[in-house]
Design an enzyme around this catalytic site. Structure first.
Site, mmCIF file in Angstrom:
data_model
loop_
_atom_site.group_PDB
_atom_site.id
_atom_site.type_symbol
_atom_site.label_atom_id
_atom_site.label_comp_id
_atom_site.label_asym_id
_atom_site.label_seq_id
_atom_site.Cartn_x
_atom_site.Cartn_y
_atom_site.Cartn_z
ATOM 1 N N LYS A 282 0.878 -1.241 0.023
ATOM 2 C CA LYS A 282 -0.115 -0.210 0.007
ATOM 3 C C LYS A 282 0.791 1.266 0.060
ATOM 4 O O LYS A 282 1.999 1.521 0.675
ATOM 5 C CB LYS A 282 -0.801 -0.060 0.928
ATOM 6 C CG LYS A 282 -2.274 0.822 1.880
ATOM 7 C CD LYS A 282 -3.171 0.614 1.971
ATOM 8 C CE LYS A 282 -4.362 1.456 2.158
ATOM 9 N NZ LYS A 282 -5.470 0.860 3.541
ATOM 10 N N GLU A 365 -19.348 -4.200 11.503
ATOM 11 C CA GLU A 365 -20.173 -3.197 12.039
ATOM 12 C C GLU A 365 -21.291 -3.963 12.938
ATOM 13 O O GLU A 365 -21.186 -3.528 14.060
ATOM 14 C CB GLU A 365 -20.792 -1.787 11.349
ATOM 15 C CG GLU A 365 -19.113 -0.824 11.128
ATOM 16 C CD GLU A 365 -18.887 -1.598 9.468
ATOM 17 O OE1 GLU A 365 -19.040 -1.730 9.069
ATOM 18 O OE2 GLU A 365 -18.025 -0.709 9.473
ATOM 19 N N ARG A 393 -24.827 -0.496 8.956
ATOM 20 C CA ARG A 393 -24.247 -1.852 8.186
ATOM 21 C C ARG A 393 -25.146 -2.889 9.919
ATOM 22 O O ARG A 393 -25.429 -4.423 10.271
ATOM 23 C CB ARG A 393 -23.284 -2.417 8.448
ATOM 24 C CG ARG A 393 -22.478 -2.197 7.100
ATOM 25 C CD ARG A 393 -22.905 -3.358 6.409
ATOM 26 N NE ARG A 393 -22.462 -3.376 5.020
ATOM 27 C CZ ARG A 393 -21.208 -3.069 3.874
ATOM 28 N NH1 ARG A 393 -20.566 -3.949 4.712
ATOM 29 N NH2 ARG A 393 -21.577 -3.160 2.887
#
Ligand SMILES: Cc1ncc(C[n+]2csc(CCOP(=O)(O)OP(=O)(O)O)c2C)c(N)n1
Ligand SMILES: CC(=O)[C@@H](O)[C@H](O)COP(=O)(O)O
Ligand SMILES: [Mg+2]
Length: 618
Positions: A282, A365, A393
């Site tokens: 990344k 979540e 969620r």
């Protein structure tokens, strides 16, 4: 400046390049990304990590006939550059510019709109099954990160996919990062595959056998059948996915464009569900991002030679995180939960001070809400800090696991209201509508940083579910007059007559500014700060209703089912005879753009509110 990038306008253009040219193009794209995002802001590190992967996918597959679905979609900038949007990149995430996420309305190559995590495999399977039913021919490729793979939806989809024999490709982009360092047992498993010598040895042995198999495309495990019942099998990289019914290939170097292209060319021939495990870095190619990928996950504009400067502004997230830490020092029942966003929700200091009372559950979540309910059921005081949009969620879990049992779970709902650059998928403008219908849940919203601190302080005294919602960005200070015992009562900020604005949260400041504009037009209106959205402060609402003939409600939430709806139902019951005007977001998905532009466009800025009120009375 660029030798090849300027000629790239469609995926066809990259198919003409050889490996050397593709490597040069990769470097050009990285340079372009850093330069462009340093001006507009955006998700820099995720996109720097997928340059070669995206080029290889578009080189081997034929978008849009072959369908690429980008999980979360924050890493789709390279895809957008390749598919004809390079020249619009200076409008990235700007009002009326290109989105930071895939948008079908933007390009035929954007197959499905994403933004929330862990949806890509479900989408891909849906597309694949529809293809099969319609007897069509195409490749479906879902690209999902190791962070997104910690989302339950991804495993629900893998469970289903592995049970089918539909042709579909899952590309796992594994960079060991979510926004912060990735967490959980799946992440550890992937780490083992990447680093464990035993995996490597076994993999080499099997590759050796595989290389003697004339017909390419056999997976390691077809050739390694005799390992099946041995311990070695469990050491095979990808055994988990193989056991779930997917053929596993990898791990492969996600920056070696030749290896990627050869792998995907082979993968095209493999029947059934396939998972290709790609290892990337990344932030690759920009040293500041490589050294600190989480800081460059999502950035504002920055100086290329200096990198992103440390932000010292006091955000609501920081205020909430510091207050929670203070609470925790005084009450060891207090624990903090995040769903893969410790820094975004201001919990990183809590994590450092109380690592044993801090829980990063990954992008999960739903699990976070019920995990919090479990903690509360056994005597602790859990605080789940979560963006409003991502709390969507956990809708059923809030009702089913926190509210019905009336458990003391506190939701610190960050990014409540319009968020700006991230657009439709990220605006937190629905939480008042979905929360206010839940019995037992107390909902509060502070007008400024002082009230936020006091509401968090107040919450520890409440032994039932509480939600405190506050906006993205810098925390303001209006007054520090509230004392703890009144923090859930409404507050009259200006005594006017005839017209009263009853505002919540961030819209209180807007109301005060509108009041000032109206004062200059000879109109003195009442301004009420509705600190507690549910239950309503009925006593004060009745007082206002008896002494005003127009009541305006103002909220940073959609109108339908929001604060205004709730006030309306009370005023009807109270037989209020005056006029009611509800101000908030209309029944549509609000586009991306700077928040001031959006408030103004939708007549929720102070100026526009004042004009609307003047129009109403003239
Ligand atoms: C449901 C949901 N929760 C949280 C987020 C916030 N979020 C965006 S990207 C991200 C991390 C994604 O990690 P990964 O999939 O590994 O992608 P990478 O950034 O590493 O390329 C998170 C938590 C989200 N988009 N959706
Ligand atoms: C892609 C994603 O969902 C997150 O990176 C989100 O964009 C973060 O939003 P903030 O910038 O408000 O923290
Ligand atoms: Mg990742």
């Amino acid at each position: 400046m660029y030798k090849y990038l300027h000629n790239i306008n469609t995926p066809e253009d990259i198919k003409k390049l050889d490996i050397d040219k593709l490597n040069i193009l990769s470097n050009e794209i990285r340079k372009f990304l850093v330069k462009s995002v340093s001006n507009t802001g955006g998700h820099l590190a995720p996109n720097l990590g997928v340059v070669e992967l995206t080029l290889a996918l578009h080189y081997v597959f034929d978008s849009p006939k072959d369908k690429l679905i980008w999980d979360v979609g924050h890493q789709s900038y390279v895809h957008k550059i390749i598919t004809g949007r390079r020249e619009k990149f200076d409008t990235l995430r700007q009002f009326e510019g290109i989105s930071g996420f895939p948008k079908k309305s933007e390009s035929i190559h954007d197959i499905f709109d994403t933004g929330h995590s862990s949806t890509s495999i479900s989408v891909g399977l849906g597309l694949a099954v529809a293809r099969d039913i319609k007897n069509e021919k195409s490749h479906i490729i879902s690209i999902i990160g190791d962070g997104a793979l910690t989302g339950g939806m991804a495993f629900e989809a893998l469970n289903h996919l592995g049970h089918t024999n539909t042709n579909m490709i899952v590309v796992l982009n594994d960079n060991e990062m979510s926004i912060s360092k990735n967490v959980g047992s799946i992440s550890n498993y992937l780490c083992n595959i990447r680093t464990n010598a035993a995996y490597k040895k076994v993999k080499d042995e099997i590759e050796n056998i595989a290389n003697h198999i004339p017909k390419i495309g056999k997976t390691f495990y077809e050739t390694a059948g005799r390992f099946k019942n041995s311990l070695k099998y469990l050491l095979m990289p990808g055994a988990l996915f193989e056991e779930m019914g997917l053929k596993y290939f990898g791990p492969i170097d996600g920056h070696d464009i030749e290896e990627l292209i050869n792998t995907f060319k082979n993968i095209k021939k493999v029947q059934g569900p396939v998972l290709v495990h790609v290892i990337t870095k990344k932030g690759k190619g920009y040293k500041f991002a490589e050294e600190c990928p989480d800081k460059y996950h999502g950035v504002g504009p920055f100086r290329i030679d200096k990198g992103v400067s440390e932000s010292f502004i006091d955000t609501y997230s920081k205020i909430a995180g510091n207050k929670l830490l203070e609470l925790a020092k005084l009450d060891d029942r207090v624990v903090a939960i995040t769903a893969a966003m410790p820094s975004g929700t201001g919990l990183n200091k809590f994590q450092q001070v109380y690592p044993e009372r801090f829980f990063d559950v990954g992008i999960a979540e739903s699990h976070a809400v019920t995990f919090a309910a479990g903690l509360a059921a056994n005597g602790l005081r859990p605080y789940f800090a979560v963006y409003s949009t991502f709390l969507q969620r956990g809708y059923d879990q809030i009702i089913h696991d926190a509210c019905i049992q009336n458990l003391p779970v506190t939701f610190l709902i960050d990014r409540a209201g319009i968020v700006g650059d991230d657009g439709e998928t990220h605006h937190g403008i629905f939480d008042l509508s979905y929360l206010s219908s839940m019995p037992n849940l107390k909902i509060m919203s502070p007008k400024d940083k002082h009230e936020l601190e006091k509401m968090i302080q107040h919450s520890i005294k409440i032994n039932t579910p509480v939600a405190i919602r506050y906006p993205r960005g810098e925390a303001i200070s209006i007054n520090d007059s509230a004392d703890d015992k009144d923090i859930d009562k409404w507050e009259i900020l200006n005594e006017g007559k005839d017209i009263a604005i009853i505002a919540t949260g961030s819209m209180v400041k807007t109301s005060l500014d509108a009041k000032d504009i109206l004062c200059n037009n000879g109109l003195n209106i009442t301004v009420v700060n509705a600190r507690c959205i549910k239950p309503l402060d009925e006593k004060l609402l009745q007082t206002i209703a008896k002494s005003h003939n127009t009541i305006i409600t103002l909220e940073d939430n959609v109108l339908i089912g929001g604060f205004g709806s709730y006030v309306n139902s009370y005023l009807i019951k109270f037989k209020f005879k005056g006029d009611i005007v509800n101000m908030g977001w209309p029944d549509k998905f609000i586009e991306h753009g700077k928040v001031d532009i959006l408030y103004d466009k939708y007549a929720l800025s102070a100026q526009k509110i004042a004009s609307r009120i003047l129009d109403e009375i003239n």
